[in-house]
Scaffold this motif. Structure first.
Motif, mmCIF file in Angstrom:
data_model
loop_
_atom_site.group_PDB
_atom_site.id
_atom_site.type_symbol
_atom_site.label_atom_id
_atom_site.label_comp_id
_atom_site.label_asym_id
_atom_site.label_seq_id
_atom_site.Cartn_x
_atom_site.Cartn_y
_atom_site.Cartn_z
ATOM 1 N N LEU A 12 20.908 3.621 17.555
ATOM 2 C CA LEU A 12 20.276 2.926 16.440
ATOM 3 C C LEU A 12 19.023 3.639 15.941
ATOM 4 O O LEU A 12 18.673 3.547 14.760
ATOM 5 N N SER A 13 18.343 4.354 16.843
ATOM 6 C CA SER A 13 17.070 4.984 16.479
ATOM 7 C C SER A 13 17.224 6.412 15.977
ATOM 8 O O SER A 13 16.216 7.096 15.757
ATOM 9 N N GLU A 14 18.437 6.879 15.767
ATOM 10 C CA GLU A 14 18.617 8.237 15.235
ATOM 11 C C GLU A 14 17.874 8.459 13.910
ATOM 12 O O GLU A 14 17.321 9.539 13.689
ATOM 13 N N PRO A 15 17.800 7.449 13.014
ATOM 14 C CA PRO A 15 17.031 7.657 11.767
ATOM 15 C C PRO A 15 15.538 7.852 11.995
ATOM 16 O O PRO A 15 14.822 8.252 11.075
ATOM 17 N N PHE A 16 15.035 7.572 13.212
ATOM 18 C CA PHE A 16 13.614 7.743 13.487
ATOM 19 C C PHE A 16 13.175 9.199 13.366
ATOM 20 O O PHE A 16 11.975 9.480 13.310
ATOM 21 N N ALA A 17 14.143 10.115 13.340
ATOM 22 C CA ALA A 17 13.800 11.540 13.232
ATOM 23 C C ALA A 17 13.193 11.874 11.874
ATOM 24 O O ALA A 17 12.489 12.882 11.728
ATOM 25 N N GLU A 18 13.441 11.031 10.872
ATOM 26 C CA GLU A 18 12.868 11.282 9.547
ATOM 27 C C GLU A 18 11.363 11.074 9.586
ATOM 28 O O GLU A 18 10.887 10.007 10.003
ATOM 29 N N ALA A 40 0.819 -1.222 0.000
ATOM 30 C CA ALA A 40 0.000 0.000 0.000
ATOM 31 C C ALA A 40 0.849 1.267 0.000
ATOM 32 O O ALA A 40 0.307 2.368 -0.025
ATOM 33 N N GLY A 41 2.176 1.113 0.023
ATOM 34 C CA GLY A 41 3.063 2.266 -0.048
ATOM 35 C C GLY A 41 3.501 2.829 1.285
ATOM 36 O O GLY A 41 4.146 3.885 1.335
ATOM 37 N N GLU A 42 3.192 2.140 2.393
ATOM 38 C CA GLU A 42 3.614 2.609 3.721
ATOM 39 C C GLU A 42 5.068 2.233 3.956
ATOM 40 O O GLU A 42 5.443 1.061 3.903
ATOM 41 N N ARG A 43 5.900 3.217 4.197
ATOM 42 C CA ARG A 43 7.318 2.963 4.490
ATOM 43 C C ARG A 43 7.485 2.603 5.962
ATOM 44 O O ARG A 43 6.821 3.160 6.832
ATOM 45 N N TRP A 44 8.399 1.664 6.226
ATOM 46 C CA TRP A 44 8.675 1.303 7.614
ATOM 47 C C TRP A 44 10.159 1.015 7.789
ATOM 48 O O TRP A 44 10.859 0.677 6.850
ATOM 49 N N ARG A 45 10.616 1.188 9.004
ATOM 50 C CA ARG A 45 11.991 0.807 9.365
ATOM 51 C C ARG A 45 11.933 0.109 10.714
ATOM 52 O O ARG A 45 11.149 0.456 11.592
ATOM 53 N N VAL A 49 6.999 4.514 9.415
ATOM 54 C CA VAL A 49 6.599 3.794 10.623
ATOM 55 C C VAL A 49 7.859 3.258 11.302
ATOM 56 O O VAL A 49 8.603 2.472 10.709
ATOM 57 N N ASN A 50 8.098 3.687 12.525
ATOM 58 C CA ASN A 50 9.303 3.311 13.269
ATOM 59 C C ASN A 50 9.004 2.137 14.200
ATOM 60 O O ASN A 50 8.103 2.212 15.050
ATOM 61 N N THR A 54 11.599 3.211 29.312
ATOM 62 C CA THR A 54 12.028 4.529 28.820
ATOM 63 C C THR A 54 13.227 4.442 27.887
ATOM 64 O O THR A 54 13.625 5.459 27.311
ATOM 65 N N VAL A 55 13.802 3.225 27.704
ATOM 66 C CA VAL A 55 14.904 3.095 26.748
ATOM 67 C C VAL A 55 14.404 3.257 25.314
ATOM 68 O O VAL A 55 15.202 3.480 24.404
ATOM 69 N N PHE A 56 13.092 3.164 25.109
ATOM 70 C CA PHE A 56 12.539 3.268 23.760
ATOM 71 C C PHE A 56 12.099 4.708 23.488
ATOM 72 O O PHE A 56 11.415 5.320 24.314
ATOM 73 N N PRO A 57 12.469 5.264 22.353
ATOM 74 C CA PRO A 57 12.127 6.664 22.055
ATOM 75 C C PRO A 57 10.630 6.849 21.813
ATOM 76 O O PRO A 57 9.935 5.936 21.362
ATOM 77 N N GLN A 58 10.159 8.057 22.106
ATOM 78 C CA GLN A 58 8.735 8.364 21.989
ATOM 79 C C GLN A 58 8.229 8.250 20.558
ATOM 80 O O GLN A 58 7.044 7.982 20.343
ATOM 81 N N ASN A 59 9.094 8.476 19.586
ATOM 82 C CA ASN A 59 8.635 8.453 18.200
ATOM 83 C C ASN A 59 8.654 7.050 17.589
ATOM 84 O O ASN A 59 8.636 6.890 16.371
ATOM 85 N N THR A 60 8.674 6.016 18.459
ATOM 86 C CA THR A 60 8.545 4.629 18.000
ATOM 87 C C THR A 60 7.056 4.281 17.914
ATOM 88 O O THR A 60 6.301 4.506 18.856
ATOM 89 N N HIS A 61 6.641 3.705 16.796
ATOM 90 C CA HIS A 61 5.228 3.384 16.633
ATOM 91 C C HIS A 61 4.841 2.074 17.318
ATOM 92 O O HIS A 61 3.686 1.910 17.734
ATOM 93 N N TYR A 62 5.791 1.134 17.420
ATOM 94 C CA TYR A 62 5.485 -0.136 18.088
ATOM 95 C C TYR A 62 6.797 -0.829 18.442
ATOM 96 O O TYR A 62 7.732 -0.859 17.644
#
Length: 382
Positions: free
Chosen positions: A168-174, A122-127, A178-179, A210-218
């Motif tokens: 490792l999650s620095e690219p999540f800023a983009e 469906a075109g949803e990008r994820w990392r 879906v992170n 709290t080791v997981f960043p807030q901008n993580t979707h799951y």
């Protein structure tokens, strides 16, 4: 996008001397059927594919065929190593996995290798950050790959994991992606579910959510065998094991998690039951009472309310052929001095220590796990 999240298969597990290979075969077949029905874009297996670091050829065949079948549903498949797995042995399967289109991450050798990306139909990008289990020693080595100072590396396990995930999650800023994170670890405040006896579930191995960043979707976790959500800065969940591994888990509901999530859609999770394994049950009573028990589709732990005598175990197993463990009910032994000596024959130190705690009414969390950790350490040095 849709995700099927599973973990802790523990293929090769033997329960009280009983091989459970057929159960595992049926359980994994049902997981595959669920994937065929739910049509996920991504399947995550969050560690402990095997119960031992030296799996048999039959266990390896069962796991690789299951992963291949999941891939044939059209989903991307990512599997990571757990503390029961031999991470480097899993990595040795990478040529096969790559050819089969399966993302297998057994150990931490190359940080860039742990970030996996894709796009749904469906075109949803994820990392996805795919972080295998790390012991304290390897957590230090992993962090040192980022050339931290000795003082920075000399932190607690939780600090090391937090630093690692942060990097490792620095690219999540983009934006617009879906992170996702998958790992195999113990979170503070999570329920062990009764079956995890490894040292890695206690003491310095628990980390805060709290080791997981807030901008993580799951966050898709493995290691604890009870399906559960853990409160954190983002959606964090254990899928639990698709079958009860030992009698400490008989109250668990075996399942896999189906997750619907998008860039602008909060993760919605459904647990889909996995029912193909035999249930585990503890029953107690006199021989007359046990004769009325009708649980043909369960493995049984039997606490007998009779005075100890020769042949009692055989009498119970004649009544209940699925009885894998037969013990005298502790309530029948107010004075355990003489009975304890009789029970020691053929029983492991773990079982004897468990009997001692039961006789004392000790339910303090972590005591049994600590004994197992100390026993394993002493045994490995002999």
């Amino acid at each position: 996008m849709r995700i099927l999240h599973t973990s802790d298969w523990h293929v090769g597990k033997v329960l009280k001397g009983r091989d459970r290979r057929d159960e595992h075969r049926r359980v994994l077949a049902q997981v595959i059927e669920i994937a065929q029905a739910e049509k996920p874009d991504l399947v995550i297996v969050a560690g402990d594919l095997y119960d031992t670091a030296a799996p048999t050829a039959e266990s390896t065949k069962l796991v690789t065929r299951a992963l291949s079948a999941l891939r044939r549903t059209g989903a991307r498949v990512v599997a990571i190593g757990g503390n029961h797995d031999n991470g480097h042995a899993l990595d040795a399967l990478r040529p096969w996995a790559d050819a089969a289109g399966i993302e297998l991450r057994g150990s931490f050798d190359n940080p860039k290798d742990l970030l996996i990306e894709g796009t749904t139909e469906a075109g949803e990008r994820w990392r996805l950050i795919a972080l295998p289990f790390l012991s304290q020693r390897f957590a230090v080595r992993a962090v040192e790959m980022y050339e931290l100072t000795e003082a920075e590396s000399n932190q607690t396990y939780a600090d090391l994991i937090a630093r690692l995930i942060g990097k490792l999650s620095e690219p999540f800023a983009e934006p617009g992606v879906v992170n996702l994170i998958t790992s195999h670890l113990t979170l503070v405040g999570a329920s062990t579910g009764g079956g995890e006896r490894e040292a890695h579930t206690i003491m310095g191995y628990a980390v805060p959510s709290t080791v997981f960043p807030q901008n993580t979707h799951y966050v898709a976790l493995g290691h604890l065998h009870r399906s559960q959500r853990v409160i954190g800065p983002c959606p964090v969940r254990y899928s639990g094991s698709p079958l009860a591994v030992d009698f400490g888990e008989e109250e668990n509901v075996s399942s896999v998690a189906i997750v619907d999530v998008g860039v602008d859609k909060a993760a919605q999770v459904r647990d889909v039951p996995v029912t193909e394994a035999l249930t585990l049950r503890t029953v107690r009573g006199t021989l007359e009472q046990l004769a009325t028990v009708n649980l043909p589709e369960a493995w049984l732990r039997v606490l007998v309310r009779e005075a100890p005598r020769p042949g009692l175990r055989e009498d119970v197993q004649e009544l209940l052929p699925n009885a894998l463990e037969v013990r005298i009910d502790p309530d029948m032994l107010p004075d355990r001095t003489g009975a304890r000596a009789a029970e020691r024959a053929g029983r492991s130190p773990r079982e004897l220590f468990g009997d001692y705690l039961d006789s004392r009414g000790n339910a303090e969390e972590g005591v049994r796990e600590l004994f197992d950790a100390l026993y394993d350490e002493v045994s490995s040095n002999q």
